[in-house]
Design an enzyme around this catalytic site. Structure first.
Site, mmCIF file in Angstrom:
data_model
loop_
_atom_site.group_PDB
_atom_site.id
_atom_site.type_symbol
_atom_site.label_atom_id
_atom_site.label_comp_id
_atom_site.label_asym_id
_atom_site.label_seq_id
_atom_site.Cartn_x
_atom_site.Cartn_y
_atom_site.Cartn_z
ATOM 1 N N TYR A 139 0.838 -1.196 0.000
ATOM 2 C CA TYR A 139 0.000 0.000 0.000
ATOM 3 C C TYR A 139 0.876 1.250 0.000
ATOM 4 C CZ TYR A 139 -3.762 -3.155 1.487
ATOM 5 O OH TYR A 139 -4.673 -4.183 1.562
ATOM 6 N N HIS A 180 -6.107 1.925 -1.310
ATOM 7 C CA HIS A 180 -6.090 0.581 -1.879
ATOM 8 C C HIS A 180 -4.638 0.199 -2.160
ATOM 9 C CE1 HIS A 180 -10.384 -0.006 -2.318
ATOM 10 N NE2 HIS A 180 -10.500 1.207 -2.823
ATOM 11 N N LYS A 221 -4.098 -3.585 -9.904
ATOM 12 C CA LYS A 221 -2.843 -3.533 -9.173
ATOM 13 C C LYS A 221 -1.721 -4.006 -10.084
ATOM 14 C CE LYS A 221 -5.485 -5.078 -5.152
ATOM 15 N NZ LYS A 221 -5.971 -3.759 -4.796
#
Length: 320
Positions: free
Chosen positions: A251, A259, A290
């Site tokens: 993070y 997120h 991601k």
């Protein structure tokens, strides 16, 4: 009672219990999260809702990587809680120390009881005020509807029997109210003097803990520790990555506000990485917005710490 997180002093004791690294003080948990980016995982039940497993409370369990990092930075030290518990409970906590400790528990229980009674009294007063306002409004509405017309005679002053009955019942209600209030005052006073039962997280005061003992166990960690230290040194917050099948979720800030940006997986520097792992990790990372981050430690590179020798690469899948 525990001090604020602003008054937490280093080094901090970490309890080693059954192979787990645990923290029991909420102020220590807050301090480590705020100042050292250590999040951990809450594993305790919540007293108000003990039969659910969605929300958890203290203690907080640290990953072995987090415990090792704190020990290396001299922020914390490890205590074998089982051995120290036996030693302190049967040798140190006796006589005057034991009485002082029990008195501190009683004081904490009394403070909790007073706070609970104060909150209950506040809620009762609020409820009675709302009820009185509602009844006043109802009486005002009913009074306007029951106003006698000009042509109809009012003979209520002749009905003396109803007045007598009402006055009698009124005095009886007042006497009953007085008796109930006196009984309530007595029970409240008795309740206020009875402390809540306090279950301490330790059987010894915090001041009796050993201050950074010289001989302490070195937390065993996996080979991915180098990647963990590398990312932590760059001010990332790191959580376990089991949810996405990786080593760590990375993070850019506190996980309560951000997120995760990367799914981090560690490999040996000269390890052959299967193509299916790269494709699967890249596609999964892209699907959940991601990056798939892989990294390994180059043992031949220059650097005084393991995190200084790590090289990382980020993979993102295109054309989806």
């Amino acid at each position: 009672m525990a001090l604020s997180s602003d008054f937490v002093t280093e080094p901090i004791p970490i309890s080693l219990i059954a192979g787990r690294y645990l923290l029991f003080d909420v102020n220590v948990v807050t301090y480590l999260r705020r100042n050292h980016h250590i999040c951990g995982s809450l594993i305790g039940s919540i007293p108000q809702s003990p039969q659910q497993n969605v929300f958890f409370g203290l203690p907080m369990q640290l990953m072995p990587e987090e415990a090792k990092l704190l020990v290396e930075k001299e922020v914390a030290y490890i205590i074998d809680d089982k051995a120290w518990h036996k030693q302190t409970l049967f040798s140190t906590l006796q006589g005057a120390d034991k009485q002082a400790y029990l008195e501190s528990l009683r004081s904490t229980g009394l403070n909790a009881r007073k706070a609970a009674l104060h909150e209950a009294k506040r809620k009762t007063e609020t409820g009675l005020a709302r009820y009185a306002a509602k009844k006043a409004q109802e009486l005002a509405v009913s009074g306007s509807k029951d106003t006698p017309e000009s042509g109809s005679p009012d003979t209520s002053f002749n009905d003396t029997s109803s007045v007598t009955d009402e006055s009698t019942s009124l005095f009886e209600e007042e006497s009953n109210k007085f008796e109930r209030s006196s009984n309530t005052i007595k029970s409240s006073a008795a309740t206020a003097s009875t402390p809540f039962a306090v279950t301490p997280t330790t059987s010894y005061p915090t001041s009796s803990l050993p201050q950074n003992p010289s001989s302490q166990p070195d937390p065993p960690v996996a080979s991915s520790y180098a990647l963990f230290a590398h990312l932590h040194f760059r001010d990332y917050y790191i959580m376990p990555g089991l949810r996405f099948g990786c080593n760590y979720n990375v993070y850019p800030g506190d996980p309560l506000r951000f997120h995760s940006h990367f799914l981090a997986t560690s490999y040996d520097y000269d390890q052959d990485i299967p193509m299916f792992d790269i494709i699967g990790g890249g596609r999964l990372g892209t699907a959940v917005k991601k990056g798939f981050l892989i990294g390994g430690e180059d043992l031949e590179a220059e650097g005084s710490k393991s995190g200084d020798k790590v090289r990382t690469f980020c993979i993102e899948w295109g054309g989806m």
